[in-house]
Design a protein around this motif. Structure first.
Motif, mmCIF file in Angstrom:
data_model
loop_
_atom_site.group_PDB
_atom_site.id
_atom_site.type_symbol
_atom_site.label_atom_id
_atom_site.label_comp_id
_atom_site.label_asym_id
_atom_site.label_seq_id
_atom_site.Cartn_x
_atom_site.Cartn_y
_atom_site.Cartn_z
ATOM 1 N N SER A 73 -46.463 -24.117 48.256
ATOM 2 C CA SER A 73 -46.343 -25.470 48.791
ATOM 3 C C SER A 73 -45.386 -26.306 47.929
ATOM 4 C CB SER A 73 -47.724 -26.132 48.842
ATOM 5 O OG SER A 73 -47.606 -27.509 49.164
ATOM 6 N N GLN A 74 -44.844 -27.376 48.543
ATOM 7 C CA GLN A 74 -43.932 -28.267 47.828
ATOM 8 C C GLN A 74 -44.636 -29.007 46.703
ATOM 9 O OE1 GLN A 74 -40.719 -28.538 48.126
ATOM 10 N NE2 GLN A 74 -40.495 -27.188 49.898
ATOM 11 N N ALA A 75 -45.967 -29.098 46.765
ATOM 12 C CA ALA A 75 -46.706 -29.788 45.702
ATOM 13 C C ALA A 75 -46.616 -29.049 44.381
ATOM 14 C CB ALA A 75 -48.166 -29.950 46.122
ATOM 15 N N PHE A 76 -46.204 -27.797 44.417
ATOM 16 C CA PHE A 76 -46.078 -27.017 43.179
ATOM 17 C C PHE A 76 -45.015 -27.615 42.263
ATOM 18 C CE2 PHE A 76 -44.119 -23.450 40.853
ATOM 19 C CZ PHE A 76 -45.217 -22.994 40.140
ATOM 20 N N LYS A 77 -43.953 -28.159 42.846
ATOM 21 C CA LYS A 77 -42.875 -28.726 42.040
ATOM 22 C C LYS A 77 -43.290 -30.016 41.341
ATOM 23 C CE LYS A 77 -39.136 -26.889 44.914
ATOM 24 N NZ LYS A 77 -37.918 -27.230 45.706
ATOM 25 N N ALA A 78 -44.314 -30.686 41.856
ATOM 26 C CA ALA A 78 -44.737 -31.946 41.249
ATOM 27 C C ALA A 78 -45.618 -31.738 40.033
ATOM 28 C CB ALA A 78 -45.479 -32.798 42.285
ATOM 29 N N LEU A 79 -46.049 -30.520 39.783
ATOM 30 C CA LEU A 79 -46.912 -30.249 38.634
ATOM 31 C C LEU A 79 -46.104 -30.237 37.348
ATOM 32 C CD1 LEU A 79 -49.125 -27.381 40.114
ATOM 33 C CD2 LEU A 79 -49.641 -29.830 40.013
ATOM 34 N N ALA A 80 -46.804 -30.440 36.234
ATOM 35 C CA ALA A 80 -46.154 -30.333 34.924
ATOM 36 C C ALA A 80 -45.782 -28.882 34.662
ATOM 37 C CB ALA A 80 -47.087 -30.853 33.833
ATOM 38 N N GLU A 81 -44.791 -28.690 33.830
ATOM 39 C CA GLU A 81 -44.284 -27.341 33.579
ATOM 40 C C GLU A 81 -45.364 -26.418 33.002
ATOM 41 O OE1 GLU A 81 -40.618 -25.112 31.214
ATOM 42 O OE2 GLU A 81 -40.685 -27.291 31.372
ATOM 43 N N GLN B 207 -46.474 -22.969 34.863
ATOM 44 C CA GLN B 207 -46.385 -21.692 34.160
ATOM 45 C C GLN B 207 -47.741 -20.971 34.168
ATOM 46 O OE1 GLN B 207 -43.392 -20.655 32.947
ATOM 47 N NE2 GLN B 207 -44.309 -18.681 32.519
ATOM 48 N N ARG B 208 -48.830 -21.718 34.021
ATOM 49 C CA ARG B 208 -50.158 -21.106 34.020
ATOM 50 C C ARG B 208 -50.490 -20.487 35.376
ATOM 51 N NH1 ARG B 208 -55.146 -22.035 35.590
ATOM 52 N NH2 ARG B 208 -54.541 -23.977 36.654
ATOM 53 N N LEU B 209 -50.190 -21.239 36.462
ATOM 54 C CA LEU B 209 -50.469 -20.703 37.790
ATOM 55 C C LEU B 209 -49.616 -19.478 38.093
ATOM 56 C CD1 LEU B 209 -50.760 -24.029 39.819
ATOM 57 C CD2 LEU B 209 -52.626 -22.502 39.145
ATOM 58 N N ALA B 210 -48.314 -19.538 37.692
ATOM 59 C CA ALA B 210 -47.446 -18.390 37.950
ATOM 60 C C ALA B 210 -47.929 -17.162 37.193
ATOM 61 C CB ALA B 210 -46.009 -18.738 37.551
ATOM 62 N N ARG C 188 -39.764 -15.871 39.489
ATOM 63 C CA ARG C 188 -39.839 -14.411 39.597
ATOM 64 C C ARG C 188 -40.311 -13.862 38.259
ATOM 65 N NH1 ARG C 188 -34.384 -15.615 39.041
ATOM 66 N NH2 ARG C 188 -33.378 -14.683 37.230
ATOM 67 N N ASN C 189 -40.766 -12.627 38.308
ATOM 68 C CA ASN C 189 -41.229 -12.005 37.068
ATOM 69 C C ASN C 189 -40.045 -11.588 36.214
ATOM 70 O OD1 ASN C 189 -40.954 -9.901 39.249
ATOM 71 N ND2 ASN C 189 -41.081 -8.588 37.437
ATOM 72 N N ALA C 190 -40.210 -11.679 34.886
ATOM 73 C CA ALA C 190 -39.147 -11.289 33.963
ATOM 74 C C ALA C 190 -39.040 -9.772 33.904
ATOM 75 C CB ALA C 190 -39.422 -11.858 32.570
ATOM 76 N N VAL C 191 -37.811 -9.254 33.923
ATOM 77 C CA VAL C 191 -37.593 -7.822 33.854
ATOM 78 C C VAL C 191 -37.868 -7.315 32.451
ATOM 79 C CG1 VAL C 191 -35.913 -5.983 34.215
ATOM 80 C CG2 VAL C 191 -35.919 -7.971 35.712
ATOM 81 N N VAL C 192 -37.489 -8.092 31.439
ATOM 82 C CA VAL C 192 -37.673 -7.710 30.044
ATOM 83 C C VAL C 192 -38.689 -8.655 29.421
ATOM 84 C CG1 VAL C 192 -36.564 -7.363 27.797
ATOM 85 C CG2 VAL C 192 -35.319 -6.847 29.915
ATOM 86 N N GLY C 193 -39.733 -8.112 28.787
ATOM 87 C CA GLY C 193 -40.694 -8.936 28.079
ATOM 88 C C GLY C 193 -41.868 -9.363 28.913
ATOM 89 N N MET D 142 -43.473 -14.668 33.666
ATOM 90 C CA MET D 142 -42.811 -15.254 34.823
ATOM 91 C C MET D 142 -41.701 -16.201 34.381
ATOM 92 S SD MET D 142 -44.010 -14.167 37.714
ATOM 93 C CE MET D 142 -43.496 -15.454 38.823
ATOM 94 N N ILE D 143 -40.667 -16.256 35.183
ATOM 95 C CA ILE D 143 -39.542 -17.165 34.975
ATOM 96 C C ILE D 143 -39.532 -18.162 36.123
ATOM 97 C CG2 ILE D 143 -37.042 -17.383 34.761
ATOM 98 C CD1 ILE D 143 -36.954 -14.530 33.758
ATOM 99 N N LEU D 144 -39.648 -19.440 35.807
ATOM 100 C CA LEU D 144 -39.668 -20.498 36.817
ATOM 101 C C LEU D 144 -38.287 -21.118 36.922
ATOM 102 C CD1 LEU D 144 -43.087 -22.236 36.067
ATOM 103 C CD2 LEU D 144 -42.578 -20.419 37.700
ATOM 104 N N LEU D 145 -37.879 -21.379 38.151
ATOM 105 C CA LEU D 145 -36.581 -21.989 38.422
ATOM 106 C C LEU D 145 -36.807 -23.356 39.037
ATOM 107 C CD1 LEU D 145 -34.837 -18.892 40.036
ATOM 108 C CD2 LEU D 145 -34.806 -19.595 37.637
ATOM 109 N N ASP D 146 -35.956 -24.307 38.607
ATOM 110 C CA ASP D 146 -36.044 -25.668 39.175
ATOM 111 C C ASP D 146 -35.330 -25.693 40.518
ATOM 112 O OD1 ASP D 146 -37.472 -26.499 37.058
ATOM 113 O OD2 ASP D 146 -35.764 -27.388 35.987
#
Length: 238
Positions: free
Chosen positions: A184-192, A196-199, A226-231, A234-238
């Protein structure tokens, strides 16, 4: 000339002395010619064009010489004006600053990747005084949002649970090892930190269900994370 008792076969004459005598003779001849020309000019005896009045014959050649002199001076002034830079030329505008010289803030994707890999990302300090960012208050979990009418909800994979109510659908990706979650679009309104915790929570569930990849998208299909390939993580994109 040499004395009569010289042993030379002919009388010797110094050439420089002869040249001086000849030059004096040439100067005297030119002076006489100029005097004769001057006399003929003021007597009206010099030839003039047929259109020139005969009574004004003494004024033709002085007028012609004066006209030639004025044309020569005018041509010199015109050449100087053409060579000199024009005063009406606008001043050159300063060149725009190159893009490389402008300070560029690090992208949030880089910060997210560094956080996922367990590395603390540090931003380089700039010369200007740092502006203190307002403290982020801990965001309260949003209320469950119902899927938009235009989006057709698909059942979540068996065993997958979402307590936040932000997962709207799990469309088919066509790849068996890939799990796509429409958020949902409400995901972007959350703090980073909360995002990160939800992802991370969704990623652990995807691993437990046998998926190797996780991709988060919004209602328009744009990638949110998306999930990180190395390490791992999750990697979050703005």
């Amino acid at each position: 000339m040499e004395r009569s008792g010289s042993e030379l076969p002919v009388v010797y004459e110094n050439p420089w002395r002869a040249l001086g005598r000849d030059l004096r003779a040439v100067a005297a001849s030119c002076l006489l010619a100029l005097r004769r020309l001057w006399r003929r000019q003021w007597e009206g005896d010099l030839p003039v064009p047929p259109f020139w009045p005969r009574r004004q014959a003494t004024l033709f050649w002085p007028a012609l010489l004066l006209a030639l002199l004025l044309l020569t001076l005018g041509g010199g002034v015109a050449v100087q004006l053409l060579r000199s830079p024009s005063a009406e030329t606008p001043a050159e505008t300063p060149a725009e600053a190159p893009i490389e010289s402008l300070p560029i803030a690090p992208s949030s994707a880089f910060r997210a990747e560094g956080t996922a890999a367990g590395v603390e990302a540090t931003e380089p300090s700039l010369e200007s005084p740092a502006v203190a960012e307002p403290e982020l208050r801990e965001a309260e979990p949003p209320e469950p949002v119902a899927p938009s009418p235009g989006l057709e909800a698909i059942a979540l994979p068996p065993g997958f649970s979402d307590d936040s109510g932000l997962v709207m659908a799990a469309p088919e990706s066509g790849i068996a090892a890939l799990l796509e979650l429409r958020i949902s679009q409400a995901f972007k309104a959350l703090a980073e930190p909360e995002r990160q915790r939800l992802a991370q929570q969704w990623w652990h569930q995807a691993l437990g269900l046998g998926y190797e990849r996780l991709r988060l998208i919004d209602g328009g299909g744009a990638e949110l994370g998306r999930n990180a390939v190395v390490g791992g993580g999750m990697i979050l994109l703005d």
